[in-house]
Design an enzyme around this catalytic site. Sequence first.
Site, mmCIF file in Angstrom:
data_model
loop_
_atom_site.group_PDB
_atom_site.id
_atom_site.type_symbol
_atom_site.label_atom_id
_atom_site.label_comp_id
_atom_site.label_asym_id
_atom_site.label_seq_id
_atom_site.Cartn_x
_atom_site.Cartn_y
_atom_site.Cartn_z
ATOM 1 N N TRP A 1 0.820 -1.217 0.000
ATOM 2 C CA TRP A 1 0.000 0.000 0.000
ATOM 3 C C TRP A 1 0.852 1.264 0.000
ATOM 4 C CZ3 TRP A 1 -4.499 -0.517 -1.945
ATOM 5 C CH2 TRP A 1 -5.174 -1.725 -1.788
ATOM 6 N N ASP B 1 -1.379 6.894 6.316
ATOM 7 C CA ASP B 1 -2.482 6.037 5.894
ATOM 8 C C ASP B 1 -2.758 5.096 7.068
ATOM 9 O OD1 ASP B 1 -4.156 4.098 4.904
ATOM 10 O OD2 ASP B 1 -2.967 3.652 3.120
ATOM 11 N N LYS C 1 -12.666 -1.490 7.535
ATOM 12 C CA LYS C 1 -11.957 -2.473 8.370
ATOM 13 C C LYS C 1 -12.330 -2.303 9.843
ATOM 14 C CE LYS C 1 -8.556 -2.179 4.797
ATOM 15 N NZ LYS C 1 -8.785 -3.421 4.061
HETATM 16 N N1 PMP Z 1 -4.372 1.582 2.271
HETATM 17 C C1 PMP Z 1 -4.406 0.444 2.989
HETATM 18 C C2 PMP Z 1 -3.430 0.279 4.118
HETATM 19 C C3 PMP Z 1 -5.343 -0.539 2.691
HETATM 20 O O1 PMP Z 1 -5.379 -1.667 3.410
HETATM 21 C C4 PMP Z 1 -6.246 -0.336 1.621
HETATM 22 C C5 PMP Z 1 -7.313 -1.352 1.270
HETATM 23 N N2 PMP Z 1 -7.147 -2.604 1.686
HETATM 24 C C6 PMP Z 1 -6.169 0.845 0.902
HETATM 25 C C7 PMP Z 1 -5.221 1.796 1.258
HETATM 26 C C8 PMP Z 1 -7.101 1.132 -0.241
HETATM 27 O O2 PMP Z 1 -8.357 1.364 0.273
HETATM 28 P P1 PMP Z 1 -9.646 1.523 -0.664
HETATM 29 O O3 PMP Z 1 -9.910 0.169 -1.233
HETATM 30 O O4 PMP Z 1 -10.695 1.981 0.295
HETATM 31 O O5 PMP Z 1 -9.325 2.526 -1.705
#
Ligand code: PMP
Length: 373
Positions: free
Chosen positions: A115, A185, A209
């Site tokens: 991520w 994030d 989550k």
């Molecule tokens: N950052 C992290 C740490 C994530 O775990 C995720 C999704 N699993 C995201 C960003 C992306 O999130 P979204 O699918 O809501 O765009």
Amino acid sequence: MVTTVDIKAVVRTGRSTYNFGAGPAMLPESVVLELQQELPNHHGSGISILEMNHRSADFQRIINQAEQDLRELMLIPDDYAVLFLHGGATLQFAMAPLNLLGSRSSANYANTGYWSARAMREAERFCTAQVAVDAYESGYTEIPPEEQWHVDKAGAYLHYTVNETIGGVEFHWLPDTKGMPLVADMTSMILSRPVDVTRHALIYAATQKNLGIAGLTLVIVRRDMLQEVPASTPTMLDYHEHIRARSIFNTPPVFAWYVAAKMLGWIKAQGGVAAMAARNQRKADILYELLDSSGLYRNHVERNCRSWMNVPFQLVDQRLEQSFLQKATDTGFAGLSGHRSVGGFRASLYNAMPEAGVCALADFMREFERACA
Ligand code: PMP
């Protein structure tokens, strides 16, 4: 069937499974029941929340309470704006640089997993993303100590991903940016343990989550960070516009916001973030102790940065993977497959996962290993 599930709850909701999925993730039983009960007729209004106007007094009450609860739980001072937006955390990968770069042409990124890398690649569309630290070579199994980081002073900010949902790597310390704005994030760890908001310039987290369901993204931004947003920024991507419109610039995801409000109330009722943290640490310890003492299961993450929220593991003998997954599913454990990019398995232990669920999974895994010996 999982024997430790609360039988009364199963009878009422028909749920008989512990969901270890990484997101959309498990909700507390009591929250699902409340949603079910309130759905047809929201608090005597005669209509469902699904039909409710986003500018109605009823909805205003819900979102005011949500903001108040969030501020209380995370100790968010008044000089920070709190926003509830659409677009997932992925949109924040773009909104952060768009709003914070100002006249600068670079930003720093700590690359500690999938991520972080995604956030960095998106930022590359708007600026030079300087890699402050890179854990790629280790297979994203460690967070190098801060002495090894190179933070470019010319950068507008330093971005880090507090918990890497796929790699299961989590910061248990806060980067000391020596005055550089810190952007986090927090998608897969928000409200799982206390965090010092005041050390951050911007925090964002999708809600699917620890805070409910998909469709909503939380943004906490220090107001003084937004002085130089370019006039060409599309309105929907401009934090200023959302602050002005109190997060209702256009039609918001009403239901996701309502579920987030419920989750915030639930976390408060559990004793707040400190109580969540104590429980989450105990849950993670149960699984890591099992993995470390096993001859069959392995977790490759360095001990000092193991995630409390997402515990990835592999089977030493890969031929047993299919049978493990089938038996786990039959026993009442869902969502254990690892992310498609890495395979293996992953148990996500978000706030809503009760300790009993983790104990039941650990018992199952021990029994599976015994049967394979
Ligand atoms: N950052 C992290 C740490 C994530 O775990 C995720 C999704 N699993 C995201 C960003 C992306 O999130 P979204 O699918 O809501 O765009």
